[in-house]
Design a protein around this motif. Structure first.
Motif, mmCIF file in Angstrom:
data_model
loop_
_atom_site.group_PDB
_atom_site.id
_atom_site.type_symbol
_atom_site.label_atom_id
_atom_site.label_comp_id
_atom_site.label_asym_id
_atom_site.label_seq_id
_atom_site.Cartn_x
_atom_site.Cartn_y
_atom_site.Cartn_z
ATOM 1 N N LEU A 179 -23.207 -30.279 1.431
ATOM 2 C CA LEU A 179 -23.083 -30.725 2.820
ATOM 3 C C LEU A 179 -24.394 -31.352 3.283
ATOM 4 C CD1 LEU A 179 -21.109 -27.851 4.596
ATOM 5 C CD2 LEU A 179 -20.257 -30.038 3.746
ATOM 6 N N GLY A 180 -25.491 -30.754 2.870
ATOM 7 C CA GLY A 180 -26.792 -31.328 3.224
ATOM 8 C C GLY A 180 -26.974 -32.710 2.637
ATOM 9 N N GLN A 181 -26.533 -32.902 1.385
ATOM 10 C CA GLN A 181 -26.659 -34.228 0.763
ATOM 11 C C GLN A 181 -25.745 -35.242 1.442
ATOM 12 O OE1 GLN A 181 -29.012 -34.896 -1.119
ATOM 13 N NE2 GLN A 181 -29.650 -32.893 -1.895
ATOM 14 N N ALA A 182 -24.550 -34.815 1.840
ATOM 15 C CA ALA A 182 -23.649 -35.725 2.551
ATOM 16 C C ALA A 182 -24.267 -36.148 3.881
ATOM 17 C CB ALA A 182 -22.293 -35.056 2.765
ATOM 18 N N ASN A 183 -24.847 -35.196 4.602
ATOM 19 C CA ASN A 183 -25.478 -35.521 5.880
ATOM 20 C C ASN A 183 -26.700 -36.413 5.685
ATOM 21 O OD1 ASN A 183 -23.690 -34.113 7.556
ATOM 22 N ND2 ASN A 183 -24.743 -32.170 7.176
ATOM 23 N N ARG A 184 -27.476 -36.160 4.619
ATOM 24 C CA ARG A 184 -28.644 -36.994 4.344
ATOM 25 C C ARG A 184 -28.216 -38.448 4.123
ATOM 26 N NH1 ARG A 184 -31.092 -34.197 0.545
ATOM 27 N NH2 ARG A 184 -32.974 -33.608 1.674
ATOM 28 N N ALA A 185 -27.150 -38.634 3.341
ATOM 29 C CA ALA A 185 -26.673 -40.000 3.079
ATOM 30 C C ALA A 185 -26.159 -40.649 4.358
ATOM 31 C CB ALA A 185 -25.577 -39.978 2.011
ATOM 32 N N ASP A 226 -27.082 -39.983 7.428
ATOM 33 C CA ASP A 226 -28.213 -40.244 8.325
ATOM 34 C C ASP A 226 -28.947 -41.532 7.968
ATOM 35 O OD1 ASP A 226 -29.184 -36.735 8.783
ATOM 36 O OD2 ASP A 226 -27.673 -37.989 9.783
ATOM 37 N N TRP A 227 -28.762 -41.984 6.727
ATOM 38 C CA TRP A 227 -29.350 -43.274 6.328
ATOM 39 C C TRP A 227 -28.872 -44.386 7.251
ATOM 40 C CZ3 TRP A 227 -27.123 -47.864 4.635
ATOM 41 C CH2 TRP A 227 -27.950 -48.769 3.983
ATOM 42 N N PHE A 228 -27.571 -44.341 7.656
ATOM 43 C CA PHE A 228 -27.041 -45.354 8.572
ATOM 44 C C PHE A 228 -27.758 -45.306 9.922
ATOM 45 C CE2 PHE A 228 -23.446 -46.936 6.263
ATOM 46 C CZ PHE A 228 -22.898 -45.880 5.531
ATOM 47 N N LEU A 229 -28.199 -44.103 10.310
ATOM 48 C CA LEU A 229 -28.704 -43.877 11.670
ATOM 49 C C LEU A 229 -30.203 -44.016 11.780
ATOM 50 C CD1 LEU A 229 -26.476 -40.793 12.569
ATOM 51 C CD2 LEU A 229 -25.946 -43.225 12.838
ATOM 52 N N GLY A 230 -30.862 -44.408 10.679
ATOM 53 C CA GLY A 230 -32.300 -44.649 10.748
ATOM 54 C C GLY A 230 -33.128 -43.737 9.882
ATOM 55 N N ALA A 231 -32.549 -42.716 9.252
ATOM 56 C CA ALA A 231 -33.298 -41.843 8.346
ATOM 57 C C ALA A 231 -33.367 -42.527 6.986
ATOM 58 C CB ALA A 231 -32.621 -40.472 8.241
ATOM 59 N N ASN A 232 -34.122 -43.620 6.947
ATOM 60 C CA ASN A 232 -34.236 -44.427 5.729
ATOM 61 C C ASN A 232 -35.682 -44.898 5.589
ATOM 62 O OD1 ASN A 232 -34.461 -46.891 7.406
ATOM 63 N ND2 ASN A 232 -32.244 -46.604 7.729
ATOM 64 N N ALA A 242 -24.340 -45.568 0.507
ATOM 65 C CA ALA A 242 -24.393 -44.392 1.384
ATOM 66 C C ALA A 242 -22.998 -43.802 1.554
ATOM 67 C CB ALA A 242 -24.989 -44.769 2.736
ATOM 68 N N HIS A 243 -22.004 -44.674 1.746
ATOM 69 C CA HIS A 243 -20.642 -44.149 1.878
ATOM 70 C C HIS A 243 -20.202 -43.445 0.606
ATOM 71 C CE1 HIS A 243 -16.227 -44.753 1.066
ATOM 72 N NE2 HIS A 243 -16.272 -43.794 1.962
ATOM 73 N N GLY A 244 -20.461 -44.032 -0.551
ATOM 74 C CA GLY A 244 -20.079 -43.395 -1.805
ATOM 75 C C GLY A 244 -20.681 -42.013 -1.949
ATOM 76 N N MET A 245 -21.941 -41.858 -1.517
ATOM 77 C CA MET A 245 -22.598 -40.567 -1.635
ATOM 78 C C MET A 245 -22.021 -39.558 -0.642
ATOM 79 S SD MET A 245 -24.753 -38.888 -3.397
ATOM 80 C CE MET A 245 -25.801 -40.079 -4.255
ATOM 81 N N VAL A 246 -21.730 -39.981 0.582
ATOM 82 C CA VAL A 246 -21.099 -39.082 1.550
ATOM 83 C C VAL A 246 -19.786 -38.543 0.981
ATOM 84 C CG1 VAL A 246 -19.948 -38.961 3.802
ATOM 85 C CG2 VAL A 246 -22.160 -40.122 3.586
ATOM 86 N N SER A 247 -18.974 -39.437 0.484
ATOM 87 C CA SER A 247 -17.649 -39.061 0.002
ATOM 88 C C SER A 247 -17.728 -38.134 -1.205
ATOM 89 C CB SER A 247 -16.873 -40.335 -0.347
ATOM 90 O OG SER A 247 -15.533 -40.045 -0.634
ATOM 91 N N ALA A 248 -18.592 -38.482 -2.180
ATOM 92 C CA ALA A 248 -18.714 -37.673 -3.399
ATOM 93 C C ALA A 248 -19.281 -36.291 -3.077
ATOM 94 C CB ALA A 248 -19.577 -38.391 -4.428
ATOM 95 N N CYS A 249 -20.253 -36.206 -2.182
ATOM 96 C CA CYS A 249 -20.871 -34.915 -1.871
ATOM 97 C C CYS A 249 -19.908 -34.009 -1.108
ATOM 98 C CB CYS A 249 -22.169 -35.117 -1.099
ATOM 99 S SG CYS A 249 -23.494 -35.833 -2.097
ATOM 100 N N LEU A 250 -19.105 -34.583 -0.233
ATOM 101 C CA LEU A 250 -18.083 -33.767 0.430
ATOM 102 C C LEU A 250 -17.086 -33.221 -0.582
ATOM 103 C CD1 LEU A 250 -17.339 -35.753 3.731
ATOM 104 C CD2 LEU A 250 -18.565 -33.582 3.482
ATOM 105 N N GLU A 251 -16.739 -34.046 -1.570
ATOM 106 C CA GLU A 251 -15.840 -33.574 -2.613
ATOM 107 C C GLU A 251 -16.479 -32.436 -3.407
ATOM 108 O OE1 GLU A 251 -12.772 -34.508 -2.904
ATOM 109 O OE2 GLU A 251 -12.361 -33.230 -4.636
ATOM 110 N N ALA A 252 -17.753 -32.570 -3.711
ATOM 111 C CA ALA A 252 -18.453 -31.512 -4.437
ATOM 112 C C ALA A 252 -18.472 -30.223 -3.626
ATOM 113 C CB ALA A 252 -19.872 -31.957 -4.783
#
Length: 776
Positions: A691-697, A699-705, A671-681
């Motif tokens: 930004l939506g993909q970074a937030n989706r990743a 949110d996985w930590f917060l229960g959206a899984n 999840a962290h790798g995806m947040v970081s890569a999507c922000l870079e994109a």
């Protein structure tokens, strides 16, 4: 090298022009650095070269950093680079015209910031400087621990004109090649002048050389010596060439024709190597320097020919007066062709006297050969090291604290504090209790170090509670580095024993990433030099690593490092090689239904496209950027659950090409790798989809899984260790907790940068904006 020399200096940095740039300073700096590197015991030498053209030069590996002549910021970056290095002393070559600013004042920005002793060699020392020249030279001398003159007259002027204390000045002659005393006929056939009397002048051509006065003397000389030829060796000076082209050379050629001496003059319009130059000098019967500048206090061409035992005729500029005294040569008045002709004829008619002059010159030159000069420089460097520090160091404050936004969890560092002890961060936990049995890893301490740097960026209030942690994590990496192997250990037991000689390739790459982040982002003066030193020690071995993730981690670290030291040539070279390897890996396996770098999608997956995006920006490679976006898009597409949640590839089987994707166990590091890569994109494309993909990743930590269970524990601030098919792993170890912290910190830094952008431009909005927001 003198066997009595006991070196205490292990690394020397040289600043100046460097070959293949065509100028005398470049020849000198290269000769000095290469000789000291060859002759000294245990000293490593590297150079910082000054570029006067945008494209730079094809420097040898000795050049580690390139400065841009007229860009003062490049001088400040060079100072930072030196402070990060383990250089014991800086050898600065000073000449008017090679550094930018009024009278070369840009070099002062570097001297004000460096923290090691500086020894400056003055190649020009004016008796009557203008106010700008005086001010710059005086401040350079004041900021140097020692200064060097290559003539005794220069020593006098440094003392009397610039008021430099005599005890601070060293006289060291201009270095020259060590060549045998040979008969000129030995080399003449190589240049097709066998059987002829050879006069020679060499050096970069410009109007102050006075060549026309020798040409006007040739008709009188050839009346008595018709087998005489005059060789004018050297390309036109690059600065002259840019300003007026070959006008001076053409003037000389036209003059040669008018005088009817075309058969007696050879113009060699090229910059020759030192090896070939020695042969040209060897072929000369008489060397002539008809220079027109009285105040020339150093002449490399004159030093070379005296040291080679040539009969020399020269105008009486300052260096010639000194070097040709005691019958080591002949002086003639400026702009006097008749006097030149008279002395050439005299020397050719009086062979015994000519050879005596040659012998005196050659013997005098024995103290000027490069090995002897290098020893004197090393002794000057040693004296410089005994001098006290001369500059105050500026402190750069941390950025101001920016309160958290309403849409992200608050930053609770309790679990970070609980897992960190005086050694570093512990690897595992039993629930939230640190598990001493599992010890520590380089992997986790590298992650923690990156988090500490981000906390510093976030602001003073957050960093104050964790400031000491950065020192502990960096100290762990320092201890982890195995200098003999050039690699990091990884597994470290709680009773302080390394459990393997060399750690995994990925742990090495991740350590490079963390060290680069400290160098590129931190304002902590106590951390950056250590991180920079360790980065440079650990970087070369990455070329031997075979893991694509190790390459990717290293590329991310290199990108961070180059933000501060973009002129580091060795690091740039490694960056290009690793990026191309990653690109080649992708090209070899890419197909319409498999947009990936390997035949398996395993762990830390998003770091691969992330690294390509970073490298593509740095290397201006659209191909790499497009590949990074394509692979990240594909990774997003295979990591979506049926209800649209982020669902990383599970670690129980991963995803093999042609097979089924493992759903579990899902790991926070993905999840962290995806947040970081999507922000870079997003930063690269300004496409809000990322930004939506970074937030989706996140949110996985917060229960959206897929289990609908939060992995983040707001009570401890930690993160649970992953999703099993039926439950969450309740342990809150370092990898998982740091994955959450790093994700949250990246989003907070992004949010902070967005607010800053809005403050500067109230019309700025995320939605529909094409602005690139740099949060790093």
């Amino acid at each position: 090298m003198n066997s009595e020399y006991k070196p205490t200096i292990h690394q020397i940095a040289f600043i100046g022009n460097y070959l293949p740039r065509q100028c005398g300073i470049a020849t000198f700096t290269s000769g000095l650095a290469e000789t000291i590197a060859l002759e000294s015991v245990g000293a490593t030498c590297f150079a910082l070269a000054v570029n006067d053209i945008d494209e730079g030069y094809d420097y040898p590996s000795r050049v580690r950093f390139e400065l841009t002549e007229n860009d003062i910021e490049s001088y400040r970056r060079a100072a930072d680079f030196l402070n990060m290095s383990s250089a014991d002393v800086v050898s600065l070559q000073h000449e008017f015209g090679i550094y930018g600013g009024t009278a070369g004042a840009h070099i002062l920005a570097l001297l004000k910031a460096v923290r090691m002793p500086v020894v400056t060699t003055f190649h020009t020392i004016l008796r009557e400087p203008d106010k700008h020249q005086y001010k710059v030279m005086k401040e350079i001398a004041d900021r140097s621990n020692r200064v060097i003159s290559m003539s005794w007259r220069g020593v006098e002027y440094l003392r009397d004109v610039y008021h430099i204390p005599p005890e601070k000045i060293d006289y060291i002659p201009h270095g020259i090649p060590d060549v045998p005393f040979v008969d000129p006929n030995f080399f003449k056939d190589k240049f097709k002048v066998e059987g002829k009397i050879v006069l020679l002048t060499f050096g970069l051509l410009s109007r102050n050389k006075g060549i026309e006065y020798v040409l006007k003397a040739i008709p009188e000389i050839v009346e008595q010596f018709p087998n005489l030829v005059y060789i004018v060796l050297g390309a036109t000076h690059p600065n002259v060439l840019r300003q007026e082209g070959e006008s001076y050379r053409k003037h000389l050629q036209r003059l040669t024709s008018r005088l009817g001496i075309d058969d007696h003059v050879i113009f060699e319009n090229r910059f020759v190597s030192n090896e070939e130059l020695v042969e040209y000098i060897g072929a000369a019967d008489i060397y002539i320097t008809p220079y027109l500048n009285l105040q020339q206090i150093t002449s490399g061409t004159l030093a070379y020919t005296v040291g080679a035992g040539k009969a020399v005729i020269s105008t009486p500029y300052w260096h010639a007066e000194e070097l040709l005294s005691d019958q080591r040569g002949v002086l003639v008045p400026f702009r006097n062709s008749q006097a030149i002709a008279k002395e050439v004829i005299y020397l050719l008619e009086n062979e015994a006297e000519r050879h005596l002059m040659r012998k005196k010159a050659y013997l005098h030159g024995r103290d000027m050969i490069w090995p002897q000069v290098a020893l004197q420089y090393l002794e000057s460097f040693e004296r410089a090291r005994s001098e006290p520090a001369m500059q105050n160091r500026a402190f750069v404050a941390s950025p101001k604290y920016d309160p958290p936004g309403p849409d992200l969890p608050s930053l609770n560092l309790y679990q970070l504090s609980r897992l960190t002890d005086s050694t570093g961060i512990l690897q595992h936990a039993i629930y939230s209790l640190p598990n001493y049995n599992e010890g520590y890893t380089t992997d986790d301490n590298a992650r923690a170090l990156i988090a500490a740097v981000m906390l510093e960026q976030l602001g003073e209030e957050w960093y104050a509670s964790a400031e000491d942690y950065g020192f502990r994590y960096l100290a762990f990496l320092w201890h982890a580095f195995n200098q003999k192997a050039g690699r990091f250990h990884n597994m470290f037991s709680y009773d302080r024993r390394w459990l393997e000689e060399v750690g995994s390739e990925d742990s090495h790459g991740r350590a490079i990433w963390a060290l680069g982040a400290v160098v590129g982002r931190s304002n902590q003066e106590a951390l950056r030099p250590v991180a920079g030193m360790l980065f440079n020690w650990a970087l070369p071995v990455v070329m031997n690593l075979t893991s694509p993730r190790a390459w990717a981690f290293s590329l991310l670290g290199i990108d961070e490092y180059l933000k501060r030291f973009e002129g580091d040539r060795e690091t740039n070279t490694i960056s290009r090689e690793l990026a191309q390897r990653l690109m080649d890996q992708y090209i070899s396996l890419n197909s319409s239904d498999w947009k990936w770098f390997e035949n398996h999608v395993t762990y830390c997956n998003a770091v691969l496209p992330h690294a390509l995006l970073r490298a593509g920006q740095w290397l201006n490679s659209n191909e790499m950027i497009e590949a990074g976006i394509e692979t990240l898009n594909w990774l997003v597409s295979i990591q979506l659950s049926e209800d649209g949640h982020f669902a990383p590839v599970g670690s129980n089987g991963f995803y093999t090409r042609g097979g089924e994707k493992a759903r579990f166990d899902q790991q926070p590091v993905e999840a962290h790798g995806m947040v970081s890569a999507c922000l870079e994109a997003y930063r690269l494309t300004a496409d809000e989809t990322w930004l939506g993909q970074a937030n989706r990743a996140f949110d996985w930590f917060l229960g959206a899984n897929e289990l609908g269970i939060s992995l983040y524990d707001p009570e401890t601030g930690g993160c649970r260790d992953g999703l099993h098919p039926d439950r969450v792993n309740q342990n809150q170890g370092a990898e998982s907790t740091l994955s959450f912290y790093l994700s949250l910190l990246e989003l907070r830094l992004f949010e902070k940068a967005m607010r800053s952008a809005v403050a500067q431009d109230p019309s700025f909005t995320v939605m529909g904006s094409k602005a690139r927001v740099d949060t790093e």
